[in-house]
Design an enzyme around this catalytic site. Structure first.
Site, mmCIF file in Angstrom:
data_model
loop_
_atom_site.group_PDB
_atom_site.id
_atom_site.type_symbol
_atom_site.label_atom_id
_atom_site.label_comp_id
_atom_site.label_asym_id
_atom_site.label_seq_id
_atom_site.Cartn_x
_atom_site.Cartn_y
_atom_site.Cartn_z
ATOM 1 N N VAL A 130 0.860 -1.172 0.000
ATOM 2 C CA VAL A 130 0.000 0.000 0.000
ATOM 3 C C VAL A 130 0.902 1.230 0.000
ATOM 4 O O VAL A 130 1.696 1.426 0.917
ATOM 5 C CB VAL A 130 -0.935 0.025 1.221
ATOM 6 N N VAL A 131 0.792 2.028 -1.054
ATOM 7 C CA VAL A 131 1.614 3.237 -1.174
ATOM 8 C C VAL A 131 0.768 4.394 -1.679
ATOM 9 O O VAL A 131 -0.170 4.197 -2.452
ATOM 10 C CB VAL A 131 2.833 3.039 -2.113
ATOM 11 N N VAL A 132 1.120 5.574 -1.224
ATOM 12 C CA VAL A 132 0.540 6.807 -1.749
ATOM 13 C C VAL A 132 1.701 7.738 -2.048
ATOM 14 O O VAL A 132 2.552 7.979 -1.192
ATOM 15 C CB VAL A 132 -0.427 7.471 -0.744
ATOM 16 N N GLY A 140 -6.927 11.665 1.398
ATOM 17 C CA GLY A 140 -7.878 10.561 1.493
ATOM 18 C C GLY A 140 -7.675 9.407 0.545
ATOM 19 O O GLY A 140 -8.480 8.473 0.529
ATOM 20 N N LEU A 141 -6.590 9.416 -0.233
ATOM 21 C CA LEU A 141 -6.389 8.319 -1.187
ATOM 22 C C LEU A 141 -6.046 7.012 -0.479
ATOM 23 O O LEU A 141 -6.505 5.945 -0.895
ATOM 24 C CB LEU A 141 -5.293 8.675 -2.199
ATOM 25 N N LYS A 143 -7.008 6.009 2.500
ATOM 26 C CA LYS A 143 -8.248 5.496 3.071
ATOM 27 C C LYS A 143 -9.155 4.935 1.982
ATOM 28 O O LYS A 143 -9.752 3.863 2.138
ATOM 29 C CB LYS A 143 -8.962 6.619 3.824
ATOM 30 N N ARG A 168 3.556 3.225 15.278
ATOM 31 C CA ARG A 168 3.282 4.665 15.192
ATOM 32 C C ARG A 168 2.145 5.002 14.241
ATOM 33 O O ARG A 168 1.623 6.117 14.274
ATOM 34 C CB ARG A 168 4.552 5.419 14.785
ATOM 35 N N TYR A 173 -5.630 3.229 11.267
ATOM 36 C CA TYR A 173 -6.647 2.186 11.118
ATOM 37 C C TYR A 173 -7.807 2.302 12.093
ATOM 38 O O TYR A 173 -8.877 1.779 11.830
ATOM 39 C CB TYR A 173 -5.991 0.807 11.265
#
Length: 199
Positions: A130-132, A140-141, A143, A168, A173
Site C-alpha cells: 500500500v503506497v501513496v 484521502g487516497l 483510506k 506509530r 486504522y
C-alpha cells in the site's frame, strides 16, 4: 429480536506505504493482529469518498494492471522509501495477485496510490504494497484504497485479512474500525538471522 453483530474479521497488518512501512529486507520487531467491525464494505455507499467524487477530482480507480506503467509504480515505491524492484518480478507478483487497486491521476496518467492482496481466495488474504505518492498524501487516497481492497475481499467471503503495521501508524486504522491484537492474538514473522562465519 436482536440484530446480529457486523462481520468480524482478523487482520494480523505488511502495508508498504508512507503510512505503514517496514524497512526493506528486515522483518519488523513488532507486528499486530488487527480486527475490525464494519458495515458491509462491499457497498459503495459505505466508502468515505465515492468513486464519482474521486473521479471529479481527477483520480481514476483501476482494478486491473492494464495501463499500469511499472516504471512509474517503481518511482512511487522509491518515493516512499522502498527499494526499486525488478519490473519482471513486479509483473510476476501482479500475476499472482487476487485483488488489485491503483489510482491514476488524470493530468499525468501516472499511478499515485496502489495496493494489492494475495491469498487462497476463500478464507485468507494478506494486503501488500500500500503506497501513496508523497505529493498526494493527506487527501484521502490511502483510506479510499484501503476501504475498497477490504470491501472487495469481504465481498468474496474472505474474513481473515492480514497485514502488518508499525506501532506509530496504528492510528490510521482506528477510524476504519481496526483494533490491535484482538483477543490477545499477536502476529509473528519468521526471521532467519544470518549465520556468522567461523574463523
Amino acid at each position: 429480536m436482536q440484530t446480529p453483530p457486523p462481520s468480524t474479521f482478523i487482520i494480523p497488518i505488511p502495508l508498504r506505504s508512507p503510512l505503514l512501512r517496514l524497512p526493506p529486507h528486515r522483518p519488523h520487531k513488532t507486528s499486530y493482529s488487527v480486527s475490525a467491525l464494519l458495515p458491509n464494505p462491499s457497498s459503495s455507499s459505505s466508502y468515505s469518498t465515492s468513486d464519482a467524487d474521486l473521479s471529479s477530482r481527477g483520480f481514476h480507480l483501476r482494478r486491473t494492471p492494464d495501463g499500469l506503467n511499472l516504471a512509474h509504480l517503481n518511482s512511487v515505491f522509491a518515493a516512499v522509501g522502498f527499494p526499486k524492484r525488478d519490473p519482471d518480478k513486479i509483473r510476476t507478483a501482479l500475476d499472482h495477485t487476487d485483488c488489485l487497486l491503483w489510482v491514476e491521476y488524470e493530468k499525468t496518467k501516472r499511478p499515485v496510490a496502489f495496493a494489492r492482496a494475495t491469498g487462497d481466495g476463500v478464507f485468507n488474504a494478506i494486503i501488500w504494497d500500500v503506497v501513496v505518492d508523497p505529493s498526494f498524501q493527506g487527501i484521502g487516497l490511502g483510506k479510499a484504497v484501503m476501504e475498497r481492497v477490504v470491501g472487495e475481499l469481504l465481498g468474496k467471503g474472505i474474513r481473515n485479512i492480514a497485514l502488518y503495521s508499525e506501532p506509530r501508524v496504528l492510528g490510521f486504522y482506528r477510524p476504519l474500525g481496526f483494533v490491535a491484537d484482538p483477543d490477545g492474538i499477536t502476529g509473528m514473522v519468521y526471521s532467519r538471522k544470518p549465520q556468522q562465519k567461523k574463523k
